[in-house]
Scaffold this motif. Sequence first.
Motif, PDB file in Angstrom:
ATOM      1  N   GLY A 111       0.891  -1.055   0.022  1.00  0.00           N
ATOM      2  CA  GLY A 111      -0.021  -0.123   0.117  1.00  0.00           C
ATOM      3  C   GLY A 111       0.893   1.167   0.030  1.00  0.00           C
ATOM      4  O   GLY A 111       0.512   2.189  -0.623  1.00  0.00           O
ATOM      5  N   TRP A 112       1.979   1.216   0.755  1.00  0.00           N
ATOM      6  CA  TRP A 112       2.800   2.423   0.865  1.00  0.00           C
ATOM      7  C   TRP A 112       3.483   2.538  -0.463  1.00  0.00           C
ATOM      8  O   TRP A 112       3.527   3.764  -1.039  1.00  0.00           O
ATOM      9  N   ALA A 113       3.832   1.354  -1.217  1.00  0.00           N
ATOM     10  CA  ALA A 113       4.350   1.700  -2.394  1.00  0.00           C
ATOM     11  C   ALA A 113       3.530   2.235  -3.558  1.00  0.00           C
ATOM     12  O   ALA A 113       3.846   2.914  -4.483  1.00  0.00           O
ATOM     13  N   THR A 114       2.321   1.746  -3.416  1.00  0.00           N
ATOM     14  CA  THR A 114       1.152   2.315  -4.607  1.00  0.00           C
ATOM     15  C   THR A 114       1.132   3.754  -4.230  1.00  0.00           C
ATOM     16  O   THR A 114       0.934   4.516  -5.337  1.00  0.00           O
ATOM     17  N   SER A 115       1.071   4.042  -2.927  1.00  0.00           N
ATOM     18  CA  SER A 115       0.861   5.480  -2.675  1.00  0.00           C
ATOM     19  C   SER A 115       2.100   6.371  -3.368  1.00  0.00           C
ATOM     20  O   SER A 115       1.788   7.462  -3.748  1.00  0.00           O
ATOM     21  N   ILE A 116       3.363   5.784  -3.148  1.00  0.00           N
ATOM     22  CA  ILE A 116       4.304   6.556  -3.647  1.00  0.00           C
ATOM     23  C   ILE A 116       4.258   6.311  -5.311  1.00  0.00           C
ATOM     24  O   ILE A 116       4.611   7.464  -5.668  1.00  0.00           O
ATOM     25  N   ALA A 117       3.830   5.446  -5.882  1.00  0.00           N
ATOM     26  CA  ALA A 117       3.501   5.424  -7.377  1.00  0.00           C
ATOM     27  C   ALA A 117       2.420   6.391  -7.852  1.00  0.00           C
ATOM     28  O   ALA A 117       2.673   7.077  -9.066  1.00  0.00           O
ATOM     29  N   ILE A 118       1.421   6.513  -6.831  1.00  0.00           N
ATOM     30  CA  ILE A 118       0.589   7.362  -7.262  1.00  0.00           C
ATOM     31  C   ILE A 118       0.638   8.959  -6.968  1.00  0.00           C
ATOM     32  O   ILE A 118       0.531   9.774  -7.929  1.00  0.00           O
ATOM     33  N   TRP A 119       1.061   9.314  -6.041  1.00  0.00           N
ATOM     34  CA  TRP A 119       1.243  10.728  -5.431  1.00  0.00           C
ATOM     35  C   TRP A 119       2.815  11.160  -5.371  1.00  0.00           C
ATOM     36  O   TRP A 119       3.153  12.163  -4.984  1.00  0.00           O
ATOM     37  N   GLY A 120       3.739  10.331  -5.580  1.00  0.00           N
ATOM     38  CA  GLY A 120       5.287  10.660  -5.517  1.00  0.00           C
ATOM     39  C   GLY A 120       5.696  10.715  -4.049  1.00  0.00           C
ATOM     40  O   GLY A 120       5.450  10.169  -3.429  1.00  0.00           O
ATOM     41  N   ILE A 121       6.566  11.869  -3.962  1.00  0.00           N
ATOM     42  CA  ILE A 121       7.196  12.161  -2.955  1.00  0.00           C
ATOM     43  C   ILE A 121       6.176  12.235  -1.710  1.00  0.00           C
ATOM     44  O   ILE A 121       6.514  11.853  -0.507  1.00  0.00           O
ATOM     45  N   PRO A 122       4.982  13.139  -1.774  1.00  0.00           N
ATOM     46  CA  PRO A 122       4.451  13.221  -0.654  1.00  0.00           C
ATOM     47  C   PRO A 122       3.638  11.931  -0.363  1.00  0.00           C
ATOM     48  O   PRO A 122       3.272  11.676   0.965  1.00  0.00           O
TER      49      PRO A 122
END
Length: 72
Positions: free
Chosen positions: A38-49
Motif C-alpha cells: 500500500g505504501w509503495a502504491t501511494s508512492i507510485a500514485i502521489w510521488g514524494i508526498p
Amino acid sequence: MTATTAPTTAAHNTAKSHDPDAAAVGPILLSVAVFLAGWATSIAIWGIPGLYIPALALVPVIWVMLILISRG
C-alpha cells in the motif's frame, strides 16, 4: 506385495504438536506485506508526498508502541 510403514513417534508427528507462535507468523508477515504494498502504491500514485505523509502519520503510533514496550 506388502506395504510397510514406519512407526510414528512424537518427534515425527508434528501435525498434533501445534505451536501458536509459528501460527502467528503467517498473518503478521501478510499484514506487513500488504502495508508495504500500500505504501509503495501511494508512492507510485502521489510521488514524494506518498512517501513521507504515511511515515509522518505513523510517528504517534510508533511512539505509543515504544511506550507500551518499555512498560513491559
